[in-house]
Design an enzyme around this catalytic site. Structure first.
Site, PDB file in Angstrom:
ATOM      1  N   ASN A   1      -5.610   6.290  16.045  1.00 39.64           N
ATOM      2  CA  ASN A   1      -6.819   6.213  16.878  1.00 39.64           C
ATOM      3  C   ASN A   1      -7.343   7.594  17.272  1.00 39.64           C
ATOM      4  O   ASN A   1      -8.539   7.761  17.504  1.00 39.64           O
ATOM      5  CB  ASN A   1      -6.552   5.343  18.112  1.00 39.64           C
ATOM      6  CG  ASN A   1      -6.564   3.862  17.747  1.00 39.64           C
ATOM      7  OD1 ASN A   1      -6.637   3.504  16.572  1.00 39.64           O
ATOM      8  ND2 ASN A   1      -6.503   3.003  18.747  1.00 39.64           N
ATOM      9  N   GLU A   2      -6.432   8.603  17.332  1.00 38.76           N
ATOM     10  CA  GLU A   2      -6.918   9.963  17.629  1.00 38.76           C
ATOM     11  C   GLU A   2      -7.879  10.409  16.522  1.00 38.76           C
ATOM     12  O   GLU A   2      -8.952  10.945  16.789  1.00 38.76           O
ATOM     13  CB  GLU A   2      -5.744  10.959  17.700  1.00 38.76           C
ATOM     14  CG  GLU A   2      -4.855  10.808  18.929  1.00 38.76           C
ATOM     15  CD  GLU A   2      -3.753   9.777  18.736  1.00 38.76           C
ATOM     16  OE1 GLU A   2      -3.792   9.006  17.750  1.00 38.76           O
ATOM     17  OE2 GLU A   2      -2.844   9.723  19.580  1.00 38.76           O
TER      18      GLU A   2
ATOM     19  N   SER B   1       4.380  -0.903   4.075  1.00 31.01           N
ATOM     20  CA  SER B   1       4.701  -2.190   4.725  1.00 31.01           C
ATOM     21  C   SER B   1       5.122  -3.237   3.702  1.00 31.01           C
ATOM     22  O   SER B   1       4.416  -3.459   2.715  1.00 31.01           O
ATOM     23  CB  SER B   1       3.491  -2.725   5.483  1.00 31.01           C
ATOM     24  OG  SER B   1       3.192  -1.915   6.562  1.00 31.01           O
TER      25      SER B   1
ATOM     26  N   GLN C   1       0.861  -1.183   0.000  1.00 34.19           N
ATOM     27  CA  GLN C   1       0.000   0.000   0.000  1.00 34.19           C
ATOM     28  C   GLN C   1       0.902   1.239   0.000  1.00 34.19           C
ATOM     29  O   GLN C   1       1.703   1.415   0.921  1.00 34.19           O
ATOM     30  CB  GLN C   1      -0.869  -0.017   1.256  1.00 34.19           C
ATOM     31  CG  GLN C   1      -1.827   1.149   1.371  1.00 34.19           C
ATOM     32  CD  GLN C   1      -2.494   1.188   2.742  1.00 34.19           C
ATOM     33  OE1 GLN C   1      -1.916   0.716   3.730  1.00 34.19           O
ATOM     34  NE2 GLN C   1      -3.688   1.729   2.817  1.00 34.19           N
TER      35      GLN C   1
ATOM     36  N   SER D   1       0.907   6.704   2.348  1.00 33.05           N
ATOM     37  CA  SER D   1       1.521   7.733   3.190  1.00 33.05           C
ATOM     38  C   SER D   1       2.693   8.410   2.493  1.00 33.05           C
ATOM     39  O   SER D   1       3.421   7.787   1.704  1.00 33.05           O
ATOM     40  CB  SER D   1       2.022   7.110   4.489  1.00 33.05           C
ATOM     41  OG  SER D   1       0.980   6.443   5.141  1.00 33.05           O
TER      42      SER D   1
ATOM     43  N   GLU E   1      -9.844  -1.397   5.601  1.00 34.56           N
ATOM     44  CA  GLU E   1      -8.649  -1.429   6.453  1.00 34.56           C
ATOM     45  C   GLU E   1      -9.034  -1.294   7.928  1.00 34.56           C
ATOM     46  O   GLU E   1      -8.439  -1.906   8.797  1.00 34.56           O
ATOM     47  CB  GLU E   1      -7.712  -0.286   6.039  1.00 34.56           C
ATOM     48  CG  GLU E   1      -6.357  -0.351   6.704  1.00 34.56           C
ATOM     49  CD  GLU E   1      -5.360   0.592   6.072  1.00 34.56           C
ATOM     50  OE1 GLU E   1      -5.768   1.523   5.360  1.00 34.56           O
ATOM     51  OE2 GLU E   1      -4.154   0.401   6.323  1.00 34.56           O
TER      52      GLU E   1
HETATM   53  C1  LIG Z   1       3.150  -0.622  11.327  1.00 33.39           C
HETATM   54  C2  LIG Z   1       2.762   0.421  10.341  1.00 33.39           C
HETATM   55  C3  LIG Z   1       2.479   0.040   9.057  1.00 33.39           C
HETATM   56  C4  LIG Z   1       2.150   0.988   8.110  1.00 33.39           C
HETATM   57  N1  LIG Z   1       1.949   0.569   6.840  1.00 33.39           N
HETATM   58  C5  LIG Z   1       1.668   1.469   5.891  1.00 33.39           C
HETATM   59  C6  LIG Z   1       1.508   1.034   4.546  1.00 33.39           C
HETATM   60  O1  LIG Z   1       1.627  -0.140   4.240  1.00 33.39           O
HETATM   61  N2  LIG Z   1       1.249   1.957   3.619  1.00 33.39           N
HETATM   62  C7  LIG Z   1       1.111   3.281   3.927  1.00 33.39           C
HETATM   63  O2  LIG Z   1       0.830   4.058   3.014  1.00 33.39           O
HETATM   64  N3  LIG Z   1       1.263   3.739   5.198  1.00 33.39           N
HETATM   65  C8  LIG Z   1       1.542   2.859   6.185  1.00 33.39           C
HETATM   66  N4  LIG Z   1       1.730   3.282   7.482  1.00 33.39           N
HETATM   67  C9  LIG Z   1       1.674   4.714   7.776  1.00 33.39           C
HETATM   68  C10 LIG Z   1       0.431   5.119   8.563  1.00 33.39           C
HETATM   69  O3  LIG Z   1      -0.713   5.081   7.751  1.00 33.39           O
HETATM   70  C11 LIG Z   1       0.682   6.519   9.144  1.00 33.39           C
HETATM   71  O4  LIG Z   1       1.724   6.389  10.087  1.00 33.39           O
HETATM   72  C12 LIG Z   1      -0.549   7.087   9.835  1.00 33.39           C
HETATM   73  O5  LIG Z   1      -1.522   7.407   8.878  1.00 33.39           O
HETATM   74  C13 LIG Z   1      -0.221   8.348  10.669  1.00 33.39           C
HETATM   75  O6  LIG Z   1       0.403   9.289   9.880  1.00 33.39           O
HETATM   76  P1  LIG Z   1       1.813   9.957  10.330  1.00 33.39           P
HETATM   77  O7  LIG Z   1       2.762   8.845  10.668  1.00 33.39           O
HETATM   78  O8  LIG Z   1       2.192  10.927   9.249  1.00 33.39           O
HETATM   79  O9  LIG Z   1       1.510  10.743  11.674  1.00 33.39           O
HETATM   80  P2  LIG Z   1       0.899  12.188  11.812  1.00 33.39           P
HETATM   81  O10 LIG Z   1      -0.242  12.367  10.904  1.00 33.39           O
HETATM   82  O11 LIG Z   1       2.023  13.179  11.730  1.00 33.39           O
HETATM   83  O12 LIG Z   1       0.352  12.142  13.294  1.00 33.39           O
HETATM   84  C14 LIG Z   1       1.205  12.269  14.433  1.00 33.39           C
HETATM   85  C15 LIG Z   1       0.278  12.310  15.682  1.00 33.39           C
HETATM   86  O13 LIG Z   1      -0.562  13.470  15.649  1.00 33.39           O
HETATM   87  C16 LIG Z   1      -1.935  13.068  15.720  1.00 33.39           C
HETATM   88  N5  LIG Z   1      -2.762  13.920  14.866  1.00 33.39           N
HETATM   89  C17 LIG Z   1      -2.491  14.298  13.596  1.00 33.39           C
HETATM   90  N6  LIG Z   1      -3.503  15.054  13.116  1.00 33.39           N
HETATM   91  C18 LIG Z   1      -4.435  15.117  14.119  1.00 33.39           C
HETATM   92  C19 LIG Z   1      -5.710  15.736  14.243  1.00 33.39           C
HETATM   93  N7  LIG Z   1      -6.257  16.430  13.240  1.00 33.39           N
HETATM   94  N8  LIG Z   1      -6.384  15.607  15.412  1.00 33.39           N
HETATM   95  C20 LIG Z   1      -5.870  14.881  16.444  1.00 33.39           C
HETATM   96  N9  LIG Z   1      -4.659  14.271  16.383  1.00 33.39           N
HETATM   97  C21 LIG Z   1      -3.949  14.393  15.246  1.00 33.39           C
HETATM   98  C22 LIG Z   1      -1.962  11.651  15.197  1.00 33.39           C
HETATM   99  O14 LIG Z   1      -3.107  10.966  15.625  1.00 33.39           O
HETATM  100  C23 LIG Z   1      -0.665  11.092  15.755  1.00 33.39           C
HETATM  101  O15 LIG Z   1      -0.819  10.692  17.094  1.00 33.39           O
HETATM  102  C24 LIG Z   1       2.060   2.360   8.459  1.00 33.39           C
HETATM  103  C25 LIG Z   1       2.324   2.766   9.777  1.00 33.39           C
HETATM  104  C26 LIG Z   1       2.684   1.804  10.712  1.00 33.39           C
HETATM  105  C27 LIG Z   1       2.980   2.276  12.106  1.00 33.39           C
END
Ligand SMILES: Cc1cc2nc3c(=O)[nH]c(=O)nc-3n(C[C@H](O)[C@H](O)[C@H](O)COP(=O)(O)OP(=O)(O)OC[C@H]3O[C@@H](n4cnc5c(N)ncnc54)[C@H](O)[C@@H]3O)c2cc1C
Length: 435
Positions: free
Chosen positions: A416-417, A160, A125, A128, A244
Site C-alpha cells: 500500500n505504500e 502463493s 504467480q 517476486s 491484481e
Molecule cells: C499473502 C501474500 C501472497 C503473495 N503471493 C505472491 C505470489 O503469489 N507471487 C508473487 O510473485 N509474490 C507474492 N507475494 C509477494 C508480494 O508481491 C511482495 O511481498 C510485495 O511485492 C512486497 O515486496 P517485498 O516483500 O520484497 O517487500 P519490500 O519491497 O522489501 O518492502 C518492504 C517495505 O518497504 C516499503 N517500501 C519498499 N520500497 C518503497 C518505496 N520506494 N517507497 C515507500 N515504501 C517502500 C514497502 O512498501 C514495504 O512496506 C505475496 C505476498 C504476500 C504477503
C-alpha cells in the site's frame, strides 16, 4: 446509475442463486492452503465448471457464459452470500487469463484457458524474488535463448500455493536488453513439475504451506509459452498488475457478504452498550457498500462504452451503405457521429487503463478487509483467535483464518505504500517523493 437489474440480469441472478443453493457444500471445505484443502477446492472448481459457473465473464468458447460486468457482479454477490468456497484457481482466472485476453495469441488462449476454467491446471504467480518485491524491475532470474525456446535460471519467492499448483507465470531477464531495468524482460509460462524446477514450501504463521520458493535451473520453455514479445514483458506485466489491484481479484461480493456476516455476529453476540464497537461494525458495512456502489459505477461505464461501440459499428455500416447509395451529406453527419462516439470510447479506455485507479481500489479493499476482520475478532473476544484446528473455534475458525489472510492484503499485489506513491504522483499530480 440504475441499480435495478434488467429482466435478463435478474433471471441470470435467480439462476445463479438457485444453482448455488443446491450445490454449495454444507460444511466448509478444509483450508485451501493445505494439500487436502487444495484438492477439495480443485474438485469444487470442476463442479462449477461442469455447470458453467467457473468463469462467467469469459466468452463461451473458453468455458464462460459471456456475462457482462453487471452480471459478473451479481454472480459474485450471490456466490459469497451463499458461503461458497474461496477460489483456488484465481491466480489463473483473475491474473493470467486477462493477460492472455489482452496480450496472448489465439493459440495460447485456446490451449491455456479451457483447462484453467475447469481446475485441471491451477496456476501460481512467480514474480517476486528475494531482492525484487516492491522494486519488481530489480529481478535477476534469467531466460536464456536456446533452440526453439528459452532456459530459465534463478529464484522466485512468495509464490502463493505454488506448493500444490501445476504451472506458473513469471517475468525473466531475457530478450533485447535496454538501458533501464524494466526493459529486456520476458513474460513466460512454465510447468512446476518440469526438470530443473525445485519447489520448496514456505510455511505461514499458522504452519500452513501457503507459499513456496522456486529454484529454476535450466528449465526449458518453448517459444509458444512466451506471452507478448520477448523483451516486452514489463508492459504485459503491468496489464496483469492492473487486474491484481483492480476490481476482479477482490470482487465487492466478498466484502458485502463478510459485512453481512459481521452485522449478524453483532446481533448475535455483542454487548449493545459497546457503542464504539457498534460504530466500527457500521463503518465496515458502509465501506463494503461503498465499494459495491463504485463497482456498479464501473459496470455502468463499461455497459455504456459497449453500447457506444455497438452504435459506432452500426453507424459505420450505415455510412458505408449511404456512401454506396450516394447520399453524401447524410454520410458526413454519420461520420461526425461516429467520431464523437470514438472520442468518448477513447476517454473511457483511458480511464479504465489509468493504473492509479487500480491503486485506489487496492488500498481500499485491503484496508476494508482488515477492518472487517479486526472488528469481528474484537467482537468474538479471545475465542475468535482459535484456528480451524480447534473444535470450539467460532464459525469453524473462519474469522481467524480470514484475519490472518487480511493482514497480508496491504502487502501483496504491491504494498500500500507503493500504491499511495502511485496515487500521489499519477492521480493527484503531487511531486515525486524521496526514494
Ligand atoms: C499473502 C501474500 C501472497 C503473495 N503471493 C505472491 C505470489 O503469489 N507471487 C508473487 O510473485 N509474490 C507474492 N507475494 C509477494 C508480494 O508481491 C511482495 O511481498 C510485495 O511485492 C512486497 O515486496 P517485498 O516483500 O520484497 O517487500 P519490500 O519491497 O522489501 O518492502 C518492504 C517495505 O518497504 C516499503 N517500501 C519498499 N520500497 C518503497 C518505496 N520506494 N517507497 C515507500 N515504501 C517502500 C514497502 O512498501 C514495504 O512496506 C505475496 C505476498 C504476500 C504477503
Amino acid at each position: 446509475m440504475d441499480l435495478d437489474p434488467s429482466p435478463d440480469e435478474a433471471a441470470f441472478r435467480a439462476e445463479a442463486r438457485s444453482w448455488l443453493a443446491a450445490h454449495v457444500p454444507t460444511a466448509p471445505l478444509p483450508s485451501l492452503e493445505t494439500a487436502e484443502g487444495f484438492a477439495a477446492h480443485r474438485a469444487w472448481e470442476r463442479i462449477l465448471a461442469a455447470n458453467g459457473w467457473s468463469v462467467v465473464s469469459w466468452p463461451r468458447r473458453y468455458g464462460g457464459r459471456g456475462a457482462s460486468t453487471t452480471e459478473w457482479l451479481l454472480f459474485e454477490q450471490e456466490y459469497y452470500a451463499a458461503g461458497a468456497p474461496g477460489r483456488v484457481s484465481q491466480n489463473g482466472t483473475q491474473l493470467l487469463a486477462p493477460t492472455l485476453f489482452a496480450h496472448g495469441t489465439a493459440e495460447q488462449r485456446a490451449r491455456v484457458l479451457p483447462p484453467m476454467a475447469d481446475g485441471e491446471v491451477i496456476w501460481a504467480q512467480a514474480w517476486s524474488e528475494p531482492e525484487a518485491g516492491s522494486d519488481l524491475a530489480a529481478l535477476r532470474a534469467t531466460a536464456r535463448r536456446t533452440s526453439g525456446g528459452w532456459l530459465l535460471y534463478g529464484q522466485k519467492t512468495w509464490s502463493s500455493r505454488a506448493a500444490f499448483a501445476d504451472r506458473a507465470f513469471g517475468l525473466f531477464r531475457g530478450g533485447p536488453a535496454g538501458e533501464r531495468p524494466h526493459q529486456g524482460l520476458t513474460y513466460v509460462m512454465f510447468p512446476l513439475d518440469a526438470p530443473g524446477v525445485t519447489v520448496r514450501p514456505i510455511r505461514r504463521l499458522d504452519g500452513k504451506p501457503a507459499f513456496a520458493e522456486l529454484f529454476l535451473d535450466g528449465v526449458f520453455v518453448p517459444d509458444r509459452d512466451v506471452i507478448g514479445e520477448p523483451g516486452q514483458g514489463w508492459r504485459v506485466a503491468m496489464s496483469t498488475a492492473g487486474s491484481e489491484r483492480g476490481l476482479t481479484l477482490r470482487s465487492p461480493g466478498r466484502f458485502t457478504a463478510a459485512a453481512a456476516r459481521l452485522a449478524a455476529l453483532w446481533r448475535e453476540r455483542a454487548d449493545p452498550a459497546d457503542t464504539a464497537l457498534r460504530d466500527r461494525v457500521a463503518d465496515a458495512v458502509i465501506a463494503a457498500r461503498a465499494y459495491h456502489l463504485r463497482a456498479c459505477a464501473t459496470a455502468t461505464r463499461e455497459t455504456e462504452a459497449a453500447a457506444s461501440r455497438a452504435a459506432e459499428t452500426r453507424a459505420g455500416e450505415a455510412r458505408a451503405a449511404e456512401t454506396r447509395s450516394g447520399t453524401r451529406a447524410s454520410a458526413r453527419a454519420t461520420v461526425r457521429r461516429a467520431a464523437t462516439a470514438a472520442t468518448a470510447r477513447a476517454a473511457d479506455r483511458q480511464r479504465a487503463d489509468n493504473p492509479a485507479e487500480a491503486s485506489v481500489n487496492k488500498v481500499f479493499w485491503s484496508e476494508l478487509d482488515l477492518a472487517l476482520h479486526e472488528t469481528a475478532l474484537d467482537l468474538l473476544g479471545p475465542y475468535g483467535e482459535l484456528s480451524d484446528a480447534a473444535a470450539d473455534a467460532p464459525g469453524g475458525g473462519r474469522w481467524a483464518e480470514g484475519y490472518v489472510f487480511s493482514l497480508a492484503g496491504p502487502v501483496y499485489a504491491g504494498t500500500n505504500e507503493i500504491q499511495r506513491d502511485i496515487i500521489a504522483e499519477r492521480l493527484l499530480g503531487l511531486d515525486r517523493g524521496r526514494r
